[in-house]
Design a protein around this motif. Structure first.
Motif, PDB file in Angstrom:
ATOM      1  N   ASP A 369       1.089  -1.406  -0.447  1.00 50.92           N
ATOM      2  CA  ASP A 369       0.111   0.155  -0.360  1.00 50.92           C
ATOM      3  C   ASP A 369       1.503   1.401   0.020  1.00 50.92           C
ATOM      4  O   ASP A 369       1.480   2.100   1.061  1.00 50.92           O
ATOM      5  N   HIS A 370       0.618   1.978  -1.419  1.00 52.14           N
ATOM      6  CA  HIS A 370       1.883   2.934  -1.136  1.00 52.14           C
ATOM      7  C   HIS A 370       0.694   4.084  -0.565  1.00 52.14           C
ATOM      8  O   HIS A 370       0.287   4.846  -0.954  1.00 52.14           O
ATOM      9  N   ARG A 371       1.147   4.536   0.449  1.00 54.59           N
ATOM     10  CA  ARG A 371       0.387   5.841   1.145  1.00 54.59           C
ATOM     11  C   ARG A 371       0.872   7.177   0.543  1.00 54.59           C
ATOM     12  O   ARG A 371       1.895   6.939   0.420  1.00 54.59           O
ATOM     13  N   GLU A 372       0.212   8.386   1.048  1.00 54.36           N
ATOM     14  CA  GLU A 372       1.112   9.644   0.895  1.00 54.36           C
ATOM     15  C   GLU A 372       2.063   9.687   1.688  1.00 54.36           C
ATOM     16  O   GLU A 372       3.231  10.424   1.147  1.00 54.36           O
ATOM     17  N   ASP A 373       2.386   9.193   3.080  1.00 53.34           N
ATOM     18  CA  ASP A 373       3.966   9.272   4.127  1.00 53.34           C
ATOM     19  C   ASP A 373       4.614   7.938   3.966  1.00 53.34           C
ATOM     20  O   ASP A 373       4.721   8.593   4.683  1.00 53.34           O
ATOM     21  N   ALA A 374       3.553   7.117   3.664  1.00 57.68           N
ATOM     22  CA  ALA A 374       4.370   5.579   4.185  1.00 57.68           C
ATOM     23  C   ALA A 374       3.813   5.015   3.199  1.00 57.68           C
ATOM     24  O   ALA A 374       2.865   4.691   2.951  1.00 57.68           O
ATOM     25  N   LEU A 375       4.800   3.571   3.530  1.00 55.82           N
ATOM     26  CA  LEU A 375       4.413   2.249   2.633  1.00 55.82           C
ATOM     27  C   LEU A 375       4.246   1.257   3.739  1.00 55.82           C
ATOM     28  O   LEU A 375       5.168   0.987   4.718  1.00 55.82           O
ATOM     29  N   ALA A 376       2.303  -0.152   3.840  1.00 55.62           N
ATOM     30  CA  ALA A 376       2.294  -0.536   4.647  1.00 55.62           C
ATOM     31  C   ALA A 376       3.344  -1.569   3.478  1.00 55.62           C
ATOM     32  O   ALA A 376       2.183  -1.946   2.295  1.00 55.62           O
ATOM     33  N   ILE A 377       3.239  -2.429   4.256  1.00 58.17           N
ATOM     34  CA  ILE A 377       3.474  -4.041   3.774  1.00 58.17           C
ATOM     35  C   ILE A 377       2.065  -5.422   4.849  1.00 58.17           C
ATOM     36  O   ILE A 377       3.127  -5.060   5.947  1.00 58.17           O
ATOM     37  N   GLU A 378       2.319  -5.989   4.484  1.00 57.81           N
ATOM     38  CA  GLU A 378       1.486  -7.096   4.192  1.00 57.81           C
ATOM     39  C   GLU A 378       1.175  -8.345   3.600  1.00 57.81           C
ATOM     40  O   GLU A 378       1.373  -8.958   2.361  1.00 57.81           O
ATOM     41  N   ALA A 412      12.996  -1.321  12.646  1.00 57.88           N
ATOM     42  CA  ALA A 412      13.069   0.051  13.929  1.00 57.88           C
ATOM     43  C   ALA A 412      14.633   0.933  13.014  1.00 57.88           C
ATOM     44  O   ALA A 412      14.132   2.237  13.590  1.00 57.88           O
ATOM     45  N   LEU A 413      15.263   0.515  12.090  1.00 59.75           N
ATOM     46  CA  LEU A 413      16.437   1.390  11.343  1.00 59.75           C
ATOM     47  C   LEU A 413      15.349   2.643  10.484  1.00 59.75           C
ATOM     48  O   LEU A 413      16.410   4.081  10.256  1.00 59.75           O
ATOM     49  N   LEU A 414      15.041   2.401  10.044  1.00 65.60           N
ATOM     50  CA  LEU A 414      13.790   3.368   9.246  1.00 65.60           C
ATOM     51  C   LEU A 414      13.147   3.652  10.020  1.00 65.60           C
ATOM     52  O   LEU A 414      11.703   4.709   9.497  1.00 65.60           O
ATOM     53  N   HIS A 415      12.620   4.243  11.644  1.00 61.23           N
ATOM     54  CA  HIS A 415      11.979   4.026  12.578  1.00 61.23           C
ATOM     55  C   HIS A 415      10.402   4.351  12.002  1.00 61.23           C
ATOM     56  O   HIS A 415       9.711   4.724  12.162  1.00 61.23           O
ATOM     57  N   GLY A 416      10.123   2.791  11.869  1.00 66.03           N
ATOM     58  CA  GLY A 416       8.183   2.458  11.294  1.00 66.03           C
ATOM     59  C   GLY A 416       8.493   1.774  12.354  1.00 66.03           C
ATOM     60  O   GLY A 416       8.873   1.254  13.382  1.00 66.03           O
ATOM     61  N   THR A 417       7.523   0.472  12.355  1.00 69.84           N
ATOM     62  CA  THR A 417       6.365   0.031  13.024  1.00 69.84           C
ATOM     63  C   THR A 417       6.073  -1.417  12.341  1.00 69.84           C
ATOM     64  O   THR A 417       6.072  -1.842  11.154  1.00 69.84           O
ATOM     65  N   PHE A 418       6.543  -2.558  13.241  1.00 67.62           N
ATOM     66  CA  PHE A 418       6.111  -3.990  12.540  1.00 67.62           C
ATOM     67  C   PHE A 418       6.015  -4.722  14.148  1.00 67.62           C
ATOM     68  O   PHE A 418       6.254  -4.332  15.308  1.00 67.62           O
ATOM     69  N   THR A 419       5.209  -5.659  12.943  1.00 72.32           N
ATOM     70  CA  THR A 419       3.756  -6.350  13.549  1.00 72.32           C
ATOM     71  C   THR A 419       4.367  -7.926  13.620  1.00 72.32           C
ATOM     72  O   THR A 419       4.142  -7.990  12.287  1.00 72.32           O
ATOM     73  N   ALA A 420       4.657  -8.460  13.289  1.00 74.42           N
ATOM     74  CA  ALA A 420       4.349 -10.103  12.893  1.00 74.42           C
ATOM     75  C   ALA A 420       3.827 -11.163  14.434  1.00 74.42           C
ATOM     76  O   ALA A 420       4.039 -11.646  15.714  1.00 74.42           O
ATOM     77  N   GLY A 421       3.028 -12.309  13.985  1.00 70.60           N
ATOM     78  CA  GLY A 421       2.312 -13.030  15.064  1.00 70.60           C
ATOM     79  C   GLY A 421       0.890 -13.812  14.395  1.00 70.60           C
ATOM     80  O   GLY A 421       0.874 -13.842  12.949  1.00 70.60           O
ATOM     81  N   PRO A 422      -0.028 -15.366  14.880  1.00 73.59           N
ATOM     82  CA  PRO A 422      -0.217 -15.902  14.469  1.00 73.59           C
ATOM     83  C   PRO A 422      -1.777 -14.882  14.220  1.00 73.59           C
ATOM     84  O   PRO A 422      -1.838 -13.508  14.881  1.00 73.59           O
ATOM     85  N   ARG A 423      -2.401 -15.262  13.179  1.00 71.35           N
ATOM     86  CA  ARG A 423      -4.239 -14.999  13.373  1.00 71.35           C
ATOM     87  C   ARG A 423      -5.278 -15.201  13.695  1.00 71.35           C
ATOM     88  O   ARG A 423      -4.512 -16.568  13.841  1.00 71.35           O
ATOM     89  N   GLY A 427      -3.588 -19.902  10.501  1.00 73.69           N
ATOM     90  CA  GLY A 427      -2.402 -18.823   9.385  1.00 73.69           C
ATOM     91  C   GLY A 427      -1.473 -17.528  10.488  1.00 73.69           C
ATOM     92  O   GLY A 427      -1.482 -17.918  11.428  1.00 73.69           O
ATOM     93  N   PHE A 428      -0.828 -17.081   9.672  1.00 73.79           N
ATOM     94  CA  PHE A 428       0.427 -16.324  10.663  1.00 73.79           C
ATOM     95  C   PHE A 428       0.416 -15.112   9.546  1.00 73.79           C
ATOM     96  O   PHE A 428      -0.023 -15.248   8.592  1.00 73.79           O
ATOM     97  N   ARG A 429       0.754 -13.923   9.475  1.00 73.03           N
ATOM     98  CA  ARG A 429       1.170 -12.990   9.681  1.00 73.03           C
ATOM     99  C   ARG A 429       2.004 -11.363   9.878  1.00 73.03           C
ATOM    100  O   ARG A 429       1.947 -11.398  11.424  1.00 73.03           O
ATOM    101  N   VAL A 430       1.666 -11.127   9.168  1.00 70.80           N
ATOM    102  CA  VAL A 430       3.612  -9.988   8.986  1.00 70.80           C
ATOM    103  C   VAL A 430       3.391  -8.727   8.278  1.00 70.80           C
ATOM    104  O   VAL A 430       3.015  -9.112   7.425  1.00 70.80           O
ATOM    105  N   ALA A 431       3.361  -7.444   9.254  1.00 70.85           N
ATOM    106  CA  ALA A 431       3.039  -6.507   9.021  1.00 70.85           C
ATOM    107  C   ALA A 431       3.935  -5.227   9.324  1.00 70.85           C
ATOM    108  O   ALA A 431       4.655  -5.662  10.418  1.00 70.85           O
TER     109      ALA A 431
END
Length: 445
Positions: A369-378, A412-423, A427-431
């Motif tokens: 997801d190319h947002r205006e001020d960030a890139l979101a990955i899932e 963390a080096l890019l000052h972003g947020t990261f989550t990973a865990g079971p759904r 299943g599993f989800r990385v965001a």
């Protein structure tokens, strides 16, 4: 073009020169006043009326000059002995003039040397020098009543305060320098650690994906080589392609370690277009009719670092391994900074690799997801990402690998947020959300 910045004059001149100048100024003044100039009707109580008429005072004054100048010359190489010589020269100078106290103006040079000793030597050495100074002043203070001098206020207590202040100034400079060196050493250790972690992440992300594909395809080829030779041949071609990509990635990483950024930019600028137009080094060597390279010939430069543009190829490789990757793009795709583009690709690559190796499913979903001020990955799947486990087996809590840990460090080096865990539904989800820098946001707007 190199730019040199000259240091201030106070730092360029040796400390002994300043000390010698101050001591000489204080020592020459009475010579001019009571020896060179004609005698007047008035004279000072601190200096004899006959000046230096006798031979012994002249010899003592010459010895005082020799001691003080020698100490000033040795100040940088041997601070403690140099300080002892300057202090001895000051005492001998008072003996030459038959004085029962050290003139405050002449003691300023001694205090300056004491401050320098406290700044460059250990605390024990500087305290020893300061103690010697206080002992000399105490001797002058105790001898004055014995010599029958009761004129005015004794200057020794004030000179002792001056010596203590000089030591405190020098010791403060010494502590500041030690603290600065400690900060520099700590920063160097942190830089080495950060670089080692960066190399470890890059090596892990470069090799783990391809090795996983190679292992799966080689196992599939071994099982069907007798019954379905065509399928085995296709699997081995995938193994060959993955091996070449791994080799290219390793060469790219090792090449970046062997040269600085300037050399890397120059080589990519000269050879980048040729490399993209002619294929990789390994593909040209293995092509039919291609000439074998000389053993002493250096390989051409590696390809640029991967990015989100390589996600379709990653999906095709995963599909060849038996896992379909559904990639969905949202927002307006645009050019991303190199570090964000590489981090985004590595997150998708590691997540898909975990699905291929451990999830046990036939498909997974990648959302960009190319947002205006960030890139979101899932990246999500419906595999074996149950409680207490990770779909990749690479969680920091499992102790089996460093996949999730490396992804978290990149974010963390890019000052972003990261989550990973079971759904919740299995299943599993990385965001991950990677914020864009201000220039990229302004360009997008």
């Amino acid at each position: 073009m190199s730019v040199s910045v000259s240091s201030p004059l106070l730092k360029r001149l040796p400390p002994g020169l300043w000390t010698a100048g101050a001591w000489l100024a204080a020592a020459v003044y009475p010579l001019v006043e009571y020896v060179v100039l004609p005698h007047g009707p008035e004279y000072s109580l601190s200096y004899p009326e006959d000046g230096l008429d006798a031979s012994l005072p002249k010899a003592l004054l010459a010895l005082a000059f020799a001691l003080a100048l020698t100490g000033s010359a040795l100040l940088r190489r041997a601070p403690s002995p140099a300080y002892a010589l300057v202090l001895a020269g000051t005492v001998v100078s008072t003996a030459a003039w038959r004085q029962d106290e050290i003139p405050p103006l002449q003691f300023l040079a001694t205090g300056a040397v004491l401050a320098y000793v406290a700044a460059v030597r250990s605390r024990r050495a500087s305290l020893t020098a300061a103690t010697g100074t206080l002992a000399v002043l105490a001797c002058y203070y105790l001898l004055r009543p014995l010599l029958g001098d009761d004129s005015g206020v004794a200057p020794e207590p004030f000179l002792a305060l001056t010596a203590a202040l000089a030591w405190l100034i020098g010791h403060t400079v010494h502590q500041a320098r030690a603290h600065r060196e400690e900060l520099y050493a700590r920063a160097a250790v942190q830089a080495v650690t950060a670089e080692r972690l960066r190399i470890a992440r890059e090596m892990h992300d470069t090799v783990a994906h391809s090795i996983g594909i190679i292992a799966l395809q080689a196992g599939a080829a071994a099982r069907v080589v007798g019954s379905r030779p065509d399928s085995a041949r296709e699997a081995m071609l995938v193994v060959e392609q993955a091996g070449r990509e791994t080799l290219a990635g390793l060469r790219r990483t090792l090449g970046a370690l062997r040269q600085d950024d300037g050399e890397q930019a120059d080589r990519e600028g000269v050879f980048g277009s040729q490399e993209r137009g002619r294929g990789t080094y390994e593909e040209r060597v293995s092509a039919p009719g291609a000439a074998s390279p000389r053993p002493d010939a250096a390989p051409p430069p590696s390809r640029p670092a991967p990015g989100l543009a390589d996600v379709p190829g990653l999906a095709a490789t995963a599909e060849a391994a038996g896992v379909r990757v559904d990639v969905s793009w949202h927002g307006t795709p645009r050019r991303l900074p190199t570090d964000i583009d590489l981090a985004a690709f590595r997150i998708v690559q590691e997540s898909v690799t975990n699905v291929v190796r451990h999830a046990g499913v036939a498909a997974c979903r990648v959302r960009l997801d190319h947002r205006e001020d960030a890139l979101a990955i899932e990246v999500a799947d419906r595999g074996r990402g149950g409680a207490g486990a990770t779909s990749g087996g690479t969680g920091a809590g499992t102790g089996e690998g460093y996949g999730l840990l490396g992804m978290g460090e990149r974010v963390a080096l890019l000052h972003g947020t990261f989550t990973a865990g079971p759904r919740p539904g299995g299943g599993f989800r990385v965001a991950a959300v990677l914020p864009l820098p201000a220039p990229a946001v302004a360009a997008a707007r």
